[in-house]
Design a protein around this motif. Structure first.
Motif, PDB file in Angstrom:
ATOM      1  N   TRP A 101       0.797  -1.228   0.000  1.00  0.00           N
ATOM      2  CA  TRP A 101       0.000   0.000   0.000  1.00  0.00           C
ATOM      3  C   TRP A 101       0.831   1.280   0.000  1.00  0.00           C
ATOM      4  O   TRP A 101       0.453   2.269  -0.628  1.00  0.00           O
ATOM      5  N   LYS A 102       1.962   1.270   0.694  1.00  0.00           N
ATOM      6  CA  LYS A 102       2.732   2.496   0.872  1.00  0.00           C
ATOM      7  C   LYS A 102       3.020   3.205  -0.445  1.00  0.00           C
ATOM      8  O   LYS A 102       2.898   4.432  -0.550  1.00  0.00           O
ATOM      9  N   LYS A 103       3.401   2.451  -1.474  1.00  0.00           N
ATOM     10  CA  LYS A 103       3.784   3.070  -2.744  1.00  0.00           C
ATOM     11  C   LYS A 103       2.590   3.590  -3.539  1.00  0.00           C
ATOM     12  O   LYS A 103       2.766   4.316  -4.523  1.00  0.00           O
ATOM     13  N   PHE A 104       1.363   3.238  -3.106  1.00  0.00           N
ATOM     14  CA  PHE A 104       0.176   3.699  -3.819  1.00  0.00           C
ATOM     15  C   PHE A 104      -0.396   4.991  -3.223  1.00  0.00           C
ATOM     16  O   PHE A 104      -1.293   5.592  -3.805  1.00  0.00           O
ATOM     17  N   LEU A 105       0.123   5.393  -2.062  1.00  0.00           N
ATOM     18  CA  LEU A 105      -0.446   6.542  -1.347  1.00  0.00           C
ATOM     19  C   LEU A 105       0.327   7.824  -1.632  1.00  0.00           C
ATOM     20  O   LEU A 105       1.538   7.804  -1.836  1.00  0.00           O
ATOM     21  N   GLN A 106      -0.409   8.948  -1.585  1.00  0.00           N
ATOM     22  CA  GLN A 106       0.233  10.252  -1.776  1.00  0.00           C
ATOM     23  C   GLN A 106       1.040  10.658  -0.560  1.00  0.00           C
ATOM     24  O   GLN A 106       1.959  11.458  -0.655  1.00  0.00           O
ATOM     25  N   GLY A 107       0.689  10.126   0.589  1.00  0.00           N
ATOM     26  CA  GLY A 107       1.380  10.471   1.819  1.00  0.00           C
ATOM     27  C   GLY A 107       0.759   9.743   2.987  1.00  0.00           C
ATOM     28  O   GLY A 107      -0.186   8.974   2.833  1.00  0.00           O
ATOM     29  N   PRO A 108       1.277   9.973   4.191  1.00  0.00           N
ATOM     30  CA  PRO A 108       0.793   9.248   5.374  1.00  0.00           C
ATOM     31  C   PRO A 108      -0.469   9.826   6.010  1.00  0.00           C
ATOM     32  O   PRO A 108      -0.954   9.301   7.008  1.00  0.00           O
ATOM     33  N   VAL A 109      -0.992  10.909   5.456  1.00  0.00           N
ATOM     34  CA  VAL A 109      -2.131  11.587   6.079  1.00  0.00           C
ATOM     35  C   VAL A 109      -3.415  10.761   5.936  1.00  0.00           C
ATOM     36  O   VAL A 109      -3.711  10.240   4.865  1.00  0.00           O
ATOM     37  N   ILE A 110      -4.160  10.657   7.045  1.00  0.00           N
ATOM     38  CA  ILE A 110      -5.483  10.022   7.025  1.00  0.00           C
ATOM     39  C   ILE A 110      -6.509  11.148   6.949  1.00  0.00           C
ATOM     40  O   ILE A 110      -6.535  12.040   7.796  1.00  0.00           O
ATOM     41  N   THR A 111      -7.338  11.111   5.907  1.00  0.00           N
ATOM     42  CA  THR A 111      -8.237  12.226   5.615  1.00  0.00           C
ATOM     43  C   THR A 111      -9.705  11.837   5.805  1.00  0.00           C
ATOM     44  O   THR A 111     -10.145  10.832   5.248  1.00  0.00           O
ATOM     45  N   LEU A 117     -13.066   7.749   7.329  1.00  0.00           N
ATOM     46  CA  LEU A 117     -11.620   7.939   7.318  1.00  0.00           C
ATOM     47  C   LEU A 117     -11.027   7.268   6.087  1.00  0.00           C
ATOM     48  O   LEU A 117     -11.312   6.103   5.812  1.00  0.00           O
ATOM     49  N   CYS A 118     -10.186   8.010   5.356  1.00  0.00           N
ATOM     50  CA  CYS A 118      -9.685   7.527   4.063  1.00  0.00           C
ATOM     51  C   CYS A 118      -8.175   7.701   3.933  1.00  0.00           C
ATOM     52  O   CYS A 118      -7.558   8.517   4.607  1.00  0.00           O
ATOM     53  N   TRP A 119      -7.621   6.932   3.004  1.00  0.00           N
ATOM     54  CA  TRP A 119      -6.260   7.138   2.535  1.00  0.00           C
ATOM     55  C   TRP A 119      -6.309   8.058   1.312  1.00  0.00           C
ATOM     56  O   TRP A 119      -7.274   8.035   0.545  1.00  0.00           O
ATOM     57  N   ALA A 120      -5.225   8.809   1.114  1.00  0.00           N
ATOM     58  CA  ALA A 120      -5.064   9.613  -0.097  1.00  0.00           C
ATOM     59  C   ALA A 120      -4.298   8.766  -1.110  1.00  0.00           C
ATOM     60  O   ALA A 120      -3.094   8.556  -0.978  1.00  0.00           O
ATOM     61  N   VAL A 121      -5.010   8.272  -2.104  1.00  0.00           N
ATOM     62  CA  VAL A 121      -4.436   7.334  -3.077  1.00  0.00           C
ATOM     63  C   VAL A 121      -4.145   8.054  -4.385  1.00  0.00           C
ATOM     64  O   VAL A 121      -4.982   8.820  -4.888  1.00  0.00           O
ATOM     65  N   ARG A 122      -2.956   7.819  -4.937  1.00  0.00           N
ATOM     66  CA  ARG A 122      -2.626   8.388  -6.235  1.00  0.00           C
ATOM     67  C   ARG A 122      -3.603   7.865  -7.281  1.00  0.00           C
ATOM     68  O   ARG A 122      -3.899   6.671  -7.321  1.00  0.00           O
TER      69      ARG A 122
END
Length: 213
Positions: A101-111, A117-122
């Motif tokens: 998952w780490k490489k698919f996210l824009q950053g560590p922020v939970i939005t 609650l969501c991940w910021a996904v590229r």
């Protein structure tokens, strides 16, 4: 200060009523001095409404927010919601730094988006992170995704939050009705407080400018 029997008061309106009752009680104690008969007579008109005052103190804070102690059901629902939210956030925080998952996210922020609650996904990695899309960034380069493993808990949290809102509405409607039943007394207290405030302003003016009768 206006009251309508057909509608519930907002939180800040409840807080204002609470301040009127608290102020009236405090002034009644301060002004009940036989050395100042006119003020003492005015103080006697500041009728206390202890049951309503105490109910307001137990229901809302100074900003008009409903307290946990307003009802057992509200406290229980809020406790359940906090537990679920903590579990969701813990999973998201624990897994956002893990592969793949780490490489698919824009950053560590939970939005938070739409109460979830969501991940910021590229955006180009959308199909690599299975879940529900709750929105996208203004640039269109980021999608806010609630991953599949927490979706069920997200649904549970949403249901609990709906119950919280329903319970808060019930509490506000109930106490608004109590205020309506005593609205004449509250408005009278308000009028007396306005007069006393005017008396105080006159006294300060007289003192500052050395006025004499």
């Amino acid at each position: 200060m206006l009251f309508r029997s057909s509608s519930s008061l907002a939180g800040l309106q409840l807080a204002n009523v609470s301040r009127v009752l608290d102020r009236a009680r405090a002034l009644r104690e301060v002004l009940a001095d036989p050395d100042y008969p006119r003020l003492s007579l005015r103080a006697q008109q500041l009728v206390d409404l202890p049951s309503l005052r105490e109910r307001l103190d137990q229901t809302i804070d100074a900003n008009g927010e409903i307290l946990d102690e307003a009802s057992e059901s509200l406290l229980d629902f809020r406790s359940q919601a906090k537990l679920l939210e903590d579990e969701i956030r813990e999973w998201l925080e624990k897994n956002r730094e893990l592969s793949p998952w780490k490489k698919f996210l824009q950053g560590p922020v939970i939005t938070p988006r739409n109460g979830r609650l969501c991940w910021a996904v590229r955006v180009e990695c959308r199909h690599q992170v299975r879940g529900i899309i709750h929105g996208e960034s203004a640039s269109g380069q980021t999608l806010f995704v609630e991953p599949d493993p927490v979706v069920r808990k997200g649904h549970q949290l949403e249901k609990i939050q709906d119950r919280i809102l329903q319970e808060q509405r019930r509490i506000i409607a109930e106490i608004s009705k109590e205020i309506w039943l005593k609205s004449r007394q509250i408005v009278t207290l308000w009028d007396h407080l306005v007069i006393l405030d005017m008396v105080q302003a006159k006294a300060r003016f007289a003192n500052n400018f050395g006025c004499e009768v």
